[in-house]
Write an enzyme that holds these catalytic residues in place. Structure first.
Site, PDB file in Angstrom:
ATOM      1  N   LYS A  80     -82.102 -87.196 -44.878  1.00 20.69           N
ATOM      2  CA  LYS A  80     -82.937 -86.064 -45.323  1.00 20.69           C
ATOM      3  C   LYS A  80     -82.128 -85.194 -46.278  1.00 20.69           C
ATOM      4  CE  LYS A  80     -83.944 -81.808 -44.547  1.00 20.69           C
ATOM      5  NZ  LYS A  80     -84.305 -81.310 -45.875  1.00 20.69           N
TER       6      LYS A  80
ATOM      7  N   GLY B 122     -73.918 -78.636 -43.481  1.00 20.36           N
ATOM      8  CA  GLY B 122     -74.670 -77.444 -43.886  1.00 20.36           C
ATOM      9  C   GLY B 122     -74.070 -76.217 -43.235  1.00 20.36           C
TER      10      GLY B 122
ATOM     11  N   GLY C 283     -76.149 -75.985 -38.069  1.00 27.29           N
ATOM     12  CA  GLY C 283     -75.412 -77.013 -37.331  1.00 27.29           C
ATOM     13  C   GLY C 283     -75.544 -76.826 -35.825  1.00 27.29           C
TER      14      GLY C 283
ATOM     15  N   GLU D 160     -70.346 -81.016 -40.149  1.00 28.46           N
ATOM     16  CA  GLU D 160     -69.473 -80.517 -41.227  1.00 28.46           C
ATOM     17  C   GLU D 160     -70.092 -79.212 -41.696  1.00 28.46           C
ATOM     18  OE1 GLU D 160     -66.712 -81.788 -41.988  1.00 28.46           O
ATOM     19  OE2 GLU D 160     -66.880 -83.756 -41.060  1.00 28.46           O
TER      20      GLU D 160
ATOM     21  N   CYS E 115     -67.746 -76.375 -50.112  1.00 28.35           N
ATOM     22  CA  CYS E 115     -67.397 -75.945 -48.751  1.00 28.35           C
ATOM     23  C   CYS E 115     -65.909 -75.606 -48.662  1.00 28.35           C
ATOM     24  CB  CYS E 115     -67.781 -77.012 -47.743  1.00 28.35           C
ATOM     25  SG  CYS E 115     -67.213 -78.634 -48.205  1.00 28.35           S
TER      26      CYS E 115
ATOM     27  N   GLN F 289     -78.799 -67.774 -52.762  1.00 28.09           N
ATOM     28  CA  GLN F 289     -77.354 -67.639 -52.992  1.00 28.09           C
ATOM     29  C   GLN F 289     -77.068 -66.484 -53.946  1.00 28.09           C
ATOM     30  OE1 GLN F 289     -76.684 -70.064 -50.307  1.00 28.09           O
ATOM     31  NE2 GLN F 289     -74.875 -69.442 -51.417  1.00 28.09           N
TER      32      GLN F 289
ATOM     33  N   GLU G  99     -68.632 -66.516 -44.955  1.00 25.16           N
ATOM     34  CA  GLU G  99     -68.456 -67.530 -45.997  1.00 25.16           C
ATOM     35  C   GLU G  99     -69.138 -67.046 -47.273  1.00 25.16           C
ATOM     36  OE1 GLU G  99     -70.568 -71.283 -45.606  1.00 25.16           O
ATOM     37  OE2 GLU G  99     -69.000 -72.242 -46.774  1.00 25.16           O
TER      38      GLU G  99
HETATM   39  P1  NAP Z   1     -78.335 -75.325 -44.616  1.00 18.44           P
HETATM   40  O1  NAP Z   1     -79.285 -74.233 -44.923  1.00 18.44           O
HETATM   41  O2  NAP Z   1     -77.783 -75.404 -43.240  1.00 18.44           O
HETATM   42  O3  NAP Z   1     -79.103 -76.670 -44.991  1.00 18.44           O
HETATM   43  C1  NAP Z   1     -78.494 -77.926 -44.905  1.00 18.44           C
HETATM   44  C2  NAP Z   1     -79.531 -78.988 -44.609  1.00 18.44           C
HETATM   45  O4  NAP Z   1     -80.110 -78.719 -43.328  1.00 18.44           O
HETATM   46  C3  NAP Z   1     -80.687 -79.005 -45.596  1.00 18.44           C
HETATM   47  O5  NAP Z   1     -81.106 -80.336 -45.786  1.00 18.44           O
HETATM   48  C4  NAP Z   1     -81.762 -78.222 -44.854  1.00 18.44           C
HETATM   49  O6  NAP Z   1     -83.066 -78.542 -45.266  1.00 18.44           O
HETATM   50  C5  NAP Z   1     -81.515 -78.687 -43.434  1.00 18.44           C
HETATM   51  N1  NAP Z   1     -82.032 -77.795 -42.389  1.00 18.44           N
HETATM   52  C6  NAP Z   1     -82.323 -76.473 -42.468  1.00 18.44           C
HETATM   53  N2  NAP Z   1     -82.767 -76.025 -41.266  1.00 18.44           N
HETATM   54  C7  NAP Z   1     -82.767 -77.092 -40.423  1.00 18.44           C
HETATM   55  C8  NAP Z   1     -83.123 -77.269 -39.060  1.00 18.44           C
HETATM   56  N3  NAP Z   1     -83.573 -76.255 -38.311  1.00 18.44           N
HETATM   57  N4  NAP Z   1     -82.987 -78.497 -38.511  1.00 18.44           N
HETATM   58  C9  NAP Z   1     -82.529 -79.538 -39.244  1.00 18.44           C
HETATM   59  N5  NAP Z   1     -82.186 -79.429 -40.557  1.00 18.44           N
HETATM   60  C10 NAP Z   1     -82.288 -78.214 -41.134  1.00 18.44           C
HETATM   61  O7  NAP Z   1     -77.087 -75.297 -45.591  1.00 18.44           O
HETATM   62  P2  NAP Z   1     -77.120 -75.192 -47.169  1.00 18.44           P
HETATM   63  O8  NAP Z   1     -77.375 -73.780 -47.530  1.00 18.44           O
HETATM   64  O9  NAP Z   1     -78.002 -76.246 -47.722  1.00 18.44           O
HETATM   65  O10 NAP Z   1     -75.630 -75.630 -47.546  1.00 18.44           O
HETATM   66  C11 NAP Z   1     -74.580 -74.756 -47.683  1.00 18.44           C
HETATM   67  C12 NAP Z   1     -73.671 -74.823 -46.471  1.00 18.44           C
HETATM   68  O11 NAP Z   1     -73.180 -76.137 -46.298  1.00 18.44           O
HETATM   69  C13 NAP Z   1     -72.454 -73.953 -46.603  1.00 18.44           C
HETATM   70  O12 NAP Z   1     -72.234 -73.290 -45.409  1.00 18.44           O
HETATM   71  C14 NAP Z   1     -71.338 -74.943 -46.868  1.00 18.44           C
HETATM   72  O13 NAP Z   1     -70.047 -74.509 -46.523  1.00 18.44           O
HETATM   73  C15 NAP Z   1     -71.779 -76.088 -46.040  1.00 18.44           C
HETATM   74  N6  NAP Z   1     -71.121 -77.327 -46.462  1.00 18.44           N
HETATM   75  C16 NAP Z   1     -70.148 -77.869 -45.640  1.00 18.44           C
HETATM   76  C17 NAP Z   1     -69.481 -79.030 -46.011  1.00 18.44           C
HETATM   77  C18 NAP Z   1     -68.443 -79.650 -45.117  1.00 18.44           C
HETATM   78  O14 NAP Z   1     -68.162 -80.824 -45.295  1.00 18.44           O
HETATM   79  N7  NAP Z   1     -67.900 -78.937 -44.153  1.00 18.44           N
HETATM   80  C19 NAP Z   1     -69.796 -79.643 -47.230  1.00 18.44           C
HETATM   81  C20 NAP Z   1     -70.763 -79.054 -48.041  1.00 18.44           C
HETATM   82  C21 NAP Z   1     -71.422 -77.896 -47.647  1.00 18.44           C
HETATM   83  P3  NAP Z   1     -83.817 -77.636 -46.374  1.00 18.44           P
HETATM   84  O15 NAP Z   1     -83.059 -77.805 -47.632  1.00 18.44           O
HETATM   85  O16 NAP Z   1     -85.160 -78.210 -46.412  1.00 18.44           O
HETATM   86  O17 NAP Z   1     -83.757 -76.229 -45.864  1.00 18.44           O
END
Ligand code: NAP
Length: 483
Positions: free
Chosen positions: A175, A228, A233, A250, A284, A331, A386
């Site tokens: 997804k 995410g 998470g 992650e 990240c 953002q 963050e």
């Molecule tokens: P996010 O809002 O948590 O979204 C990530 C993914 O989760 C998207 O596909 C989102 O779908 C989905 N999602 C949202 N709510 C969900 C739920 N209740 N159940 C299941 N899936 C759900 O994060 P983001 O804003 O896209 O990404 C930025 C974050 O990712 C930052 O915190 C960054 O540090 C982190 N990140 C971490 C790493 C690592 O390897 N540690 C790498 C890259 C990024 P939708 O898009 O449809 O909302």
């Protein structure tokens, strides 16, 4: 403006999803223009995708790892052949510069090739045991695995998720993030073109709260790998726990970079510019807090300011652009809010940046100037949360002990870097910094050859490195009695 024919989900090797039904729009963050419409996947679509992966499992699991590797090898070649077209697509949906998009696609191809090279290590063990007999172990794929990924590095993170799972004989449902599904859908179709059988890799698009959660809840999914925000998470982990699924998380990070008084200042400045402002600060493991020894702080900050002022902000498709827009409105609003707070609460001094740039059309996209804030007070959100954007807080410290103490004073623990020529300091940094990845005289570099992941609120489980295969395999022990 060209509106493409609505892009479909990939289920069972075919385009799927009723765009006569509900769709959502994918827009260019640099211009606000519509690029594409994508189906808003339903619970039924998730079930269809998982069912397709279940049906494809037996066939795929019984192919040899080498045959699987050959599919990856061909797909990597196709990605390289189509790199320019894919890079333009990634830039349009995500906002990053073309050169960053090319790097990411090169990274995706490299990930496929790395796992192709690991096929020989998919094997069990022979174990002598006391008494009459012996034992051996065999490795079995788990079944259907799934991943939910973010928008900041959609291609690279897709590679990190699908490659170890598929090479181990599992089938998969992905997804993508809702604002960047297009490159993921195209890469999935390239893998099919390279010979991946129908149903082995399926992509379902749609909102996280519905499509994402249905995927985590589906009882046929045996492992969920999530990248995410930490908050999302935790929700994924809760749902996965009730279904007794394997889970890897992650999550966010707030990486510190420590610049000691003996560091090569020019190289540390270049490292900070790239480490913070690459991908418009939306990495990240970006440098999110900078701790510099006070004896070199003035020189370092002056040179950093000069380096940052050279960055040209603009549409990522323009070859002269060094930093594209933020990827979405949320953002941008968050970064603006932080800047207002710094000013209102007098939490630091904005040395450069701090506003939306004033070039023609900048109001149409999510642009923000690369921003440096010095003399940041310890209780500022810039140091606690963050900051996923082009905003870098700088703090001066007296010595390494203070720097490491401050660096570790975070709920996150993804990456950290130390910049020095002194071996004792390097050793102290490597031993005492509490993070999953520690860089010495560099920041940001990642490679599929080595494990990647964080501690504390940055999550658990690792991506990459040869050990990752065991996360996608069950070990079966067979005890044989001999006469
Ligand atoms: P996010 O809002 O948590 O979204 C990530 C993914 O989760 C998207 O596909 C989102 O779908 C989905 N999602 C949202 N709510 C969900 C739920 N209740 N159940 C299941 N899936 C759900 O994060 P983001 O804003 O896209 O990404 C930025 C974050 O990712 C930052 O915190 C960054 O540090 C982190 N990140 C971490 C790493 C690592 O390897 N540690 C790498 C890259 C990024 P939708 O898009 O449809 O909302």
């Amino acid at each position: 403006m060209q509106i493409m024919v609505a892009m479909k989900m990939q289920i069972n090797g075919k385009a799927a999803g009723a765009c006569g039904g509900e769709c959502f729009e994918v827009k260019n963050p640099a211009t606000g223009e519509l690029i594409e419409q994508v189906p808003k996947g339903t619970e039924e679509d998730v079930s269809l995708a998982v069912d397709a992966a279940v049906s494809a499992f037996e066939g795929w699991a019984s192919t040899s790892p080498q045959q699987r590797g050959m599919v990856f090898y061909r797909a990597a070649g196709l990605v390289r052949q189509r790199k320019e077209e894919l890079a333009a697509l990634l830039t349009q949906e995500q906002g990053k510069t073309l050169s960053e998009a090319r790097n990411e696609l090169e990274g995706f191809a490299h990930v496929l090739e790395y796992y192709c090279g690991l096929t020989g290590s998919l094997r069990g063990d022979f174990v002598p045991v006391p008494g009459n007999g012996y034992a051996f172990t065999v490795k079995k794929p788990l079944g259907v695995c799934a991943a939910i990924i973010p928008w900041n590095m959609p291609a690279l993170i897709m590679g990190w998720k699908i490659a170890p799972a598929l090479i181990s004989g599992n089938t998969f449902v992905l997804k993508p993030a809702s604002n960047t599904p297009l490159t993921n859908l195209t890469l999935a179709s390239i893998l099919n073109e390279a010979g991946l059988p129908a149903g082995v890799l399926n992509v379902v698009t749609g909102p996280g709260e519905t499509t994402g959660e249905s995927l985590v809840r589906n009882s046929n999914v045996r492992k969920i790998s999530f990248t995410g925000e930490s908050k999302t998470g935790k929700r994924v982990a809760e749902l996965a726990a009730s279904g007794m699924k394997r889970v890897a998380l992650e999550l966010g990070g707030s990486d510190p970079m420590i610049v000691c008084d003996d560091a090569d200042i020019e190289s540390a400045v270049a490292g900070a510019v790239r480490g913070r402002f690459y991908n418009c600060g939306q990495t990240c493991t970006a440098v999110k807090r900078l701790y510099v020894f006070e004896s070199v702080a003035e020189e370092f900050t002056r040179k950093l300011e000069a380096g940052v002022k050279k960055l040209k902000v603009g549409n990522g498709l323009d070859k002269t652009t060094d930093m594209g827009p933020l990827s979405n409105r949320r953002q941008l609003e968050f970064i603006k809010e932080l800047v207002v707070e710094v000013k209102e609460k007098d939490e630091g001094k904005i040395i450069t940046g701090g506003k939306v740039p004033a070039f023609k059309g900048s109001d149409k996209g999510y642009f923000f100037e690369p921003t440096l804030v010095s003399d940041v007070s310890g209780d500022s959100r810039l140091l606690k949360e963050e900051v996923f954007g082009p905003l870098l807080p700088i703090v001066t410290v007296k010595n390494l002990e203070e720097a490491i103490g401050e660096a570790n004073r975070s709920i996150y623990g993804l990456g950290a870097s130390i910049w020095t020529k002194n071996l004792d300091r390097i050793r102290a940094g490597c031993e005492q910094l509490n993070a999953g990845i520690i860089w010495v005289n560099q920041h940001l570099k990642v490679a599929p050859e080595v494990p990647f992941g964080g501690v504390k609120e940055s999550g658990f489980g690792r991506e990459n490195g040869p050990d990752i295969l065991s996360e996608y395999l069950e070990t079966r022990t067979i005890m044989v009695k001999t006469p």
